[in-house]
Design an enzyme around this catalytic site. Structure first.
Site, short mmCIF file in Angstrom:
data_model
loop_
_atom_site.label_atom_id
_atom_site.label_comp_id
_atom_site.label_asym_id
_atom_site.label_seq_id
_atom_site.Cartn_x
_atom_site.Cartn_y
_atom_site.Cartn_z
N ARG A 90 -10.67 0.41 14.76
CA ARG A 90 -10.68 1.11 13.47
C ARG A 90 -11.88 0.64 12.65
NH1 ARG A 90 -4.80 1.40 10.83
NH2 ARG A 90 -5.18 -0.83 10.53
N MET A 94 10.64 25.30 -0.71
CA MET A 94 9.77 24.34 -1.38
C MET A 94 10.54 23.40 -2.28
SD MET A 94 6.44 24.96 -3.85
CE MET A 94 5.43 25.67 -2.55
N LYS A 132 0.84 -1.20 0.00
CA LYS A 132 0.00 0.00 0.00
C LYS A 132 0.87 1.25 0.00
CE LYS A 132 -0.48 0.01 5.06
NZ LYS A 132 -1.42 0.04 6.20
N TYR A 138 14.91 31.91 3.77
CA TYR A 138 13.78 32.66 4.31
C TYR A 138 13.93 32.92 5.80
CZ TYR A 138 11.21 31.63 -0.02
OH TYR A 138 10.80 31.55 -1.33
#
Length: 383
Positions: free
Chosen positions: A137, A313, A41, A266
């Protein structure tokens, strides 16, 4: 090593030999009659679904497991023909496409079966029942729920009950009290069925590594398939060594010398206390190398250097011990010379678990696959 099929010098390396070795060693660790479900998964925990699936099957896995139907359909479209179990909940209206593609769905409500039956239109769906033995769950919790499902299955030919399973919440913890309660609860739940199905599975990586009495006749190998320990507590009690498969690398794209008092990135959170060499790396938080990794060390030519300034980023900066040439390879996760930064090291820095680290490296980062020391493929999801 030649980089292929991508145009930015940042990539993840996936060692398929390590995947194979981990699966093969697990097969040796288990009785021969046990079926190994390889959990692929979340794009195989960030390693690449089809590549890991194929390797796990070659190593002896008899079944694959994913989180939701889309992941199973993606494997089918990529040519995977092995049995696939969807571990999570699916919509009743999607039962037909699952049946048509020979995908096994997880079921835990009689009402779901009744609703799904109207969509099957003559096709037969293979199902596994999920029991909630204490995870809280999804899953069957009461005997009445199990009996209602069993009665419904007896009066229809639309479904084949192939398996039943549960999931342990604390198998990776050294304290086994809650684990033992869950195991006993699941064993009780199994008595609610008049006839056990073909597959009975409860053990995740932690349980199958530690508790051979809890494997029943099938196991789900997730995090350990990728060479990672289910928890830091378990690292000292593993029955065999796990071989990590994931590395993350980049290259210097710019190198400059800044003067004492000059700042980087930054917020100007880093200011040089002396004349300093600074390198720029083409990886940032959009790639999963998040801002909390400011200050994390990376490896260059066998030495360690810290990331300085805020991670951007798409880029981040590293304080260099000297001038390095542009194009120098930098290791963020993995080995470089005699030094190594592990997935667990990054998880510790982020106060999280190793699962999250490999999963969060985004699809912007190409995956390069290695076998026998050679590149066997590159997947770049951007092009």
């Amino acid at each position: 090593m030649t980089l292929q099929n991508f145009y930015r010098d940042t990539w993840a390396e996936i060692n398929l030999d390590a995947i194979f070795e981990n699966a093969a060693n697990m097969k040796k660790h288990l009785p021969p009659e046990i079926t190994l479900f390889a959990v692929v998964k979340a794009n195989a925990y960030g390693h690449g679904d089809v590549e890991v699936a194929e390797t796990a099957i070659q190593a002896g896995a008899g079944y694959l497991a994913v989180a939701f139907l889309d992941e199973a359909l993606a494997l089918r479209k990529k040519g995977i023909t092995a049995p696939i179990l969807v571990l999570g909940a699916s919509r009743p209206e999607d039962a037909q496409i699952a049946a048509r593609e020979s995908i096994t769905l997880t079921v835990f409500q009689a009402g779901w079966l009744e609703a799904a039956q109207s969509f099957l239109e003559g096709t037969v769906l293979t199902i596994h029942l999920k029991c909630d033995s204490g995870m809280g769950r999804i899953g069957i919790r009461k005997q009445e729920e199990m009996n209602e499902i069993e009665r419904f299955l007896q009066k229809t030919k639309c479904f084949v009950l192939e398996g039943i399973f549960t999931h342990f919440a604390t198998a990776d913890q050294l304290d086994t009290e809650y684990f033992s309660k869950q195991l006993a609860r699941f064993e009780e739940m199994l008595t609610w069925l008049k006839e056990k199905p073909k597959y009975v599975h409860a053990a995740n990586s932690a349980a199958l590594l530690r508790f051979p009495n809890a494997v029943f006749n099938s196991v789900r190998m997730g995090i350990s398939l990728y060479g990672l320990s289910p928890s830091m507590e378990m690292k000292e009690v593993l029955p065999f060594a796990l071989r990590p498969a994931f590395s993350l690398k980049t290259k210097l794209v710019h190198v400059k010398n800044i003067s004492k008092g000059q700042s980087v990135s930054y917020g100007a959170t880093y200011t040089a206390e002396e004349d300093t060499w600074i390198g720029t790396l083409p990886i940032g938080y959009a790639d999963g190398w998040i801002r909390m990794l400011q200050g994390q060390e990376v490896l260059l030519e066998g030495g360690r250097s810290p990331l300085v300034g805020r991670i951007c980023m798409d880029q981040c900066m590293v304080k260099l011990s000297r001038e390095f040439p542009v194009g120098t390879e930098v290791t963020l996760i993995g080995k470089n010379g005699t030094e190594c930064i592990t997935v667990d090291d990054i998880a510790e820095k982020l106060n999280t678990i190793n699962y999250e680290v490999t999963c969060m490296i985004s699809s912007r980062v190409p995956r390069m696959y290695l076998k026998d020391g050679r590149i066997t493929g590159v997947v770049n999801q951007l092009i």
